[in-house]
Design a protein around this motif. Structure first.
Motif, PDB file in Angstrom:
ATOM      1  N   GLY A  69       0.791  -1.228   0.000  1.00 53.96           N
ATOM      2  CA  GLY A  69       0.000   0.000   0.000  1.00 53.96           C
ATOM      3  C   GLY A  69       0.818   1.271   0.000  1.00 53.96           C
ATOM      4  O   GLY A  69       1.772   1.423  -0.765  1.00 53.96           O
ATOM      5  N   ASP A  70       0.447   2.212   0.885  1.00 51.32           N
ATOM      6  CA  ASP A  70       1.103   3.533   0.932  1.00 51.32           C
ATOM      7  C   ASP A  70       2.576   3.434   1.267  1.00 51.32           C
ATOM      8  O   ASP A  70       3.393   4.196   0.750  1.00 51.32           O
ATOM      9  N   GLU A  71       2.932   2.500   2.152  1.00 55.54           N
ATOM     10  CA  GLU A  71       4.338   2.342   2.514  1.00 55.54           C
ATOM     11  C   GLU A  71       5.161   1.897   1.301  1.00 55.54           C
ATOM     12  O   GLU A  71       6.256   2.397   1.059  1.00 55.54           O
ATOM     13  N   ALA A  72       4.620   0.964   0.504  1.00 57.59           N
ATOM     14  CA  ALA A  72       5.313   0.512  -0.704  1.00 57.59           C
ATOM     15  C   ALA A  72       5.428   1.662  -1.702  1.00 57.59           C
ATOM     16  O   ALA A  72       6.449   1.831  -2.364  1.00 57.59           O
ATOM     17  N   ARG A  73       4.384   2.473  -1.801  1.00 58.35           N
ATOM     18  CA  ARG A  73       4.403   3.613  -2.729  1.00 58.35           C
ATOM     19  C   ARG A  73       5.485   4.611  -2.342  1.00 58.35           C
ATOM     20  O   ARG A  73       6.233   5.098  -3.189  1.00 58.35           O
ATOM     21  N   SER A  74       5.581   4.918  -1.050  1.00 55.56           N
ATOM     22  CA  SER A  74       6.588   5.859  -0.576  1.00 55.56           C
ATOM     23  C   SER A  74       7.999   5.337  -0.873  1.00 55.56           C
ATOM     24  O   SER A  74       8.855   6.075  -1.354  1.00 55.56           O
ATOM     25  N   MET A  75       8.217   4.060  -0.604  1.00 60.01           N
ATOM     26  CA  MET A  75       9.519   3.460  -0.899  1.00 60.01           C
ATOM     27  C   MET A  75       9.770   3.454  -2.402  1.00 60.01           C
ATOM     28  O   MET A  75      10.890   3.672  -2.865  1.00 60.01           O
ATOM     29  N   GLY A  76       8.715   3.222  -3.182  1.00 55.66           N
ATOM     30  CA  GLY A  76       8.839   3.232  -4.633  1.00 55.66           C
ATOM     31  C   GLY A  76       9.217   4.594  -5.166  1.00 55.66           C
ATOM     32  O   GLY A  76      10.030   4.711  -6.087  1.00 55.66           O
ATOM     33  N   GLU A  77       8.630   5.636  -4.595  1.00 54.20           N
ATOM     34  CA  GLU A  77       8.964   7.002  -5.029  1.00 54.20           C
ATOM     35  C   GLU A  77      10.433   7.302  -4.777  1.00 54.20           C
ATOM     36  O   GLU A  77      11.111   7.891  -5.621  1.00 54.20           O
ATOM     37  N   ARG A  78      10.936   6.890  -3.619  1.00 55.07           N
ATOM     38  CA  ARG A  78      12.363   7.102  -3.317  1.00 55.07           C
ATOM     39  C   ARG A  78      13.245   6.290  -4.259  1.00 55.07           C
ATOM     40  O   ARG A  78      14.269   6.773  -4.746  1.00 55.07           O
ATOM     41  N   ALA A  79      12.859   5.043  -4.525  1.00 56.22           N
ATOM     42  CA  ALA A  79      13.634   4.179  -5.424  1.00 56.22           C
ATOM     43  C   ALA A  79      13.671   4.759  -6.835  1.00 56.22           C
ATOM     44  O   ALA A  79      14.709   4.739  -7.506  1.00 56.22           O
ATOM     45  N   LEU A  80      12.552   5.309  -7.276  1.00 59.11           N
ATOM     46  CA  LEU A  80      12.489   5.914  -8.603  1.00 59.11           C
ATOM     47  C   LEU A  80      13.392   7.143  -8.674  1.00 59.11           C
ATOM     48  O   LEU A  80      14.162   7.309  -9.627  1.00 59.11           O
ATOM     49  N   GLU A  81      13.328   7.973  -7.658  1.00 61.03           N
ATOM     50  CA  GLU A  81      14.158   9.180  -7.619  1.00 61.03           C
ATOM     51  C   GLU A  81      15.649   8.831  -7.670  1.00 61.03           C
ATOM     52  O   GLU A  81      16.421   9.425  -8.431  1.00 61.03           O
ATOM     53  N   VAL A  82      16.059   7.863  -6.882  1.00 60.26           N
ATOM     54  CA  VAL A  82      17.463   7.424  -6.855  1.00 60.26           C
ATOM     55  C   VAL A  82      17.868   6.871  -8.221  1.00 60.26           C
ATOM     56  O   VAL A  82      18.957   7.167  -8.731  1.00 60.26           O
ATOM     57  N   SER A  83      17.000   6.088  -8.820  1.00 58.64           N
ATOM     58  CA  SER A  83      17.310   5.471 -10.113  1.00 58.64           C
ATOM     59  C   SER A  83      17.444   6.507 -11.216  1.00 58.64           C
ATOM     60  O   SER A  83      18.370   6.448 -12.036  1.00 58.64           O
ATOM     61  N   LEU A  84      16.538   7.474 -11.248  1.00 58.51           N
ATOM     62  CA  LEU A  84      16.606   8.520 -12.274  1.00 58.51           C
ATOM     63  C   LEU A  84      17.873   9.348 -12.131  1.00 58.51           C
ATOM     64  O   LEU A  84      18.548   9.661 -13.118  1.00 58.51           O
ATOM     65  N   LYS A  85      18.204   9.682 -10.903  1.00 56.50           N
ATOM     66  CA  LYS A  85      19.418  10.471 -10.650  1.00 56.50           C
ATOM     67  C   LYS A  85      20.655   9.702 -11.119  1.00 56.50           C
ATOM     68  O   LYS A  85      21.546  10.265 -11.762  1.00 56.50           O
ATOM     69  N   ALA A  86      20.695   8.411 -10.824  1.00 55.03           N
ATOM     70  CA  ALA A  86      21.841   7.584 -11.227  1.00 55.03           C
ATOM     71  C   ALA A  86      21.955   7.492 -12.745  1.00 55.03           C
ATOM     72  O   ALA A  86      23.058   7.564 -13.297  1.00 55.03           O
ATOM     73  N   LEU A  87      20.843   7.337 -13.434  1.00 53.58           N
ATOM     74  CA  LEU A  87      20.871   7.279 -14.900  1.00 53.58           C
ATOM     75  C   LEU A  87      21.342   8.608 -15.483  1.00 53.58           C
ATOM     76  O   LEU A  87      22.117   8.630 -16.450  1.00 53.58           O
ATOM     77  N   ARG A  88      20.894   9.696 -14.901  1.00 57.01           N
ATOM     78  CA  ARG A  88      21.271  11.022 -15.419  1.00 57.01           C
ATOM     79  C   ARG A  88      22.757  11.312 -15.228  1.00 57.01           C
ATOM     80  O   ARG A  88      23.350  12.061 -16.013  1.00 57.01           O
ATOM     81  N   THR A  89      23.361  10.771 -14.190  1.00 57.05           N
ATOM     82  CA  THR A  89      24.790  11.030 -13.958  1.00 57.05           C
ATOM     83  C   THR A  89      25.659  10.435 -15.048  1.00 57.05           C
ATOM     84  O   THR A  89      26.826  10.805 -15.173  1.00 57.05           O
ATOM     85  N   THR A  90      25.116   9.521 -15.851  1.00 55.95           N
ATOM     86  CA  THR A  90      25.884   8.929 -16.949  1.00 55.95           C
ATOM     87  C   THR A  90      25.859   9.799 -18.197  1.00 55.95           C
ATOM     88  O   THR A  90      26.525   9.487 -19.172  1.00 55.95           O
ATOM     89  N   GLY A  91      25.049  10.852 -18.162  1.00 61.35           N
ATOM     90  CA  GLY A  91      24.930  11.720 -19.326  1.00 61.35           C
ATOM     91  C   GLY A  91      23.701  11.416 -20.169  1.00 61.35           C
ATOM     92  O   GLY A  91      23.391  12.148 -21.104  1.00 61.35           O
ATOM     93  N   ASP A  92      23.002  10.342 -19.854  1.00 63.21           N
ATOM     94  CA  ASP A  92      21.770  10.024 -20.558  1.00 63.21           C
ATOM     95  C   ASP A  92      20.621  10.806 -19.929  1.00 63.21           C
ATOM     96  O   ASP A  92      20.739  11.323 -18.827  1.00 63.21           O
ATOM     97  N   THR A  93      19.522  10.903 -20.652  1.00 64.01           N
ATOM     98  CA  THR A  93      18.348  11.547 -20.079  1.00 64.01           C
ATOM     99  C   THR A  93      17.478  10.466 -19.444  1.00 64.01           C
ATOM    100  O   THR A  93      17.494   9.310 -19.872  1.00 64.01           O
ATOM    101  N   ALA A  94      16.740  10.859 -18.425  1.00 64.64           N
ATOM    102  CA  ALA A  94      15.882   9.891 -17.740  1.00 64.64           C
ATOM    103  C   ALA A  94      14.707  10.608 -17.093  1.00 64.64           C
ATOM    104  O   ALA A  94      14.870  11.647 -16.464  1.00 64.64           O
ATOM    105  N   GLU A  95      13.546  10.047 -17.282  1.00 65.39           N
ATOM    106  CA  GLU A  95      12.346  10.491 -16.583  1.00 65.39           C
ATOM    107  C   GLU A  95      11.586   9.232 -16.206  1.00 65.39           C
ATOM    108  O   GLU A  95      11.844   8.155 -16.753  1.00 65.39           O
ATOM    109  N   GLY A  96      10.680   9.361 -15.255  1.00 66.17           N
ATOM    110  CA  GLY A  96      10.000   8.147 -14.833  1.00 66.17           C
ATOM    111  C   GLY A  96       8.746   8.399 -14.045  1.00 66.17           C
ATOM    112  O   GLY A  96       8.438   9.534 -13.688  1.00 66.17           O
TER     113      GLY A  96
END
Length: 157
Positions: A69-96
């Motif tokens: 539920g909400d707890e999984a969603r909150s963790m998912g939002e953080r996981a998505l944010e971390v993943s997008l930031k990591a992809l962007r540091t390589t010079g590629d574009t990323a949205e999610g």
């Protein structure tokens, strides 16, 4: 620019990022990430069977502790944010975005919306679902109209 839709269930590790960002050599890639929090995607029994198949009995016992539920969603939002930031540091574009309901419907819609060249499904092994071809990659191959690459994450969730 190559356009990839990347389906994940948890934050990308540095090894995962290197893996997906080097698939196309020096060609720039635009990543469109869909993340469905693990607690929302499969029932506890299937996850426990996967853990047993991997020889991780301690994990099978703890499947009841997986956020929902909400707890999984909150963790998912953080996981998505971390993943997008990591992809962007390589010079590629990323949205999610997080997947709210049906992951394959969201995948098909996004593939059409961004005119994706491919779909990359990056997850932990899900042996029961894979055996019956009910995993995301197997089902997506019949739905999205672009090549689907199935990769396994470099770390256990």
């Amino acid at each position: 620019m190559f356009t990839s839709v990347l389906m994940i269930e948890k934050a990308l590790t540095s090894a995962d990022v290197e893996f997906v960002t080097t698939l196309h050599g020096d060609e720039p890639v635009a990543f469109h990430v869909l993340l469905q929090p693990r607690g929302e995607q499969a029932d506890q029994l299937l996850r426990a069977i996967d853990d047993v198949a991997l020889g991780e009995l301690d994990e099978a016992v703890r499947e009841g502790e997986t956020p929902e539920g909400d707890e999984a969603r909150s963790m998912g939002e953080r996981a998505l944010e971390v993943s997008l930031k990591a992809l962007r540091t390589t010079g590629d574009t990323a949205e999610g975005r997080l997947v709210e309901d049906h992951p394959l419907d969201a995948l098909k819609k996004l593939v059409e919306e961004v005119h994706a060249d491919e779909v990359i499904v990056l997850t932990d092994p899900h042996y029961v679902e894979e055996f019956f071809h009910r995993d995301w990659a197997s089902r997506a191959r019949h739905k999205v109209g672009v090549p689907v690459l199935k990769l396994f994450s470099h770390s256990k969730a």
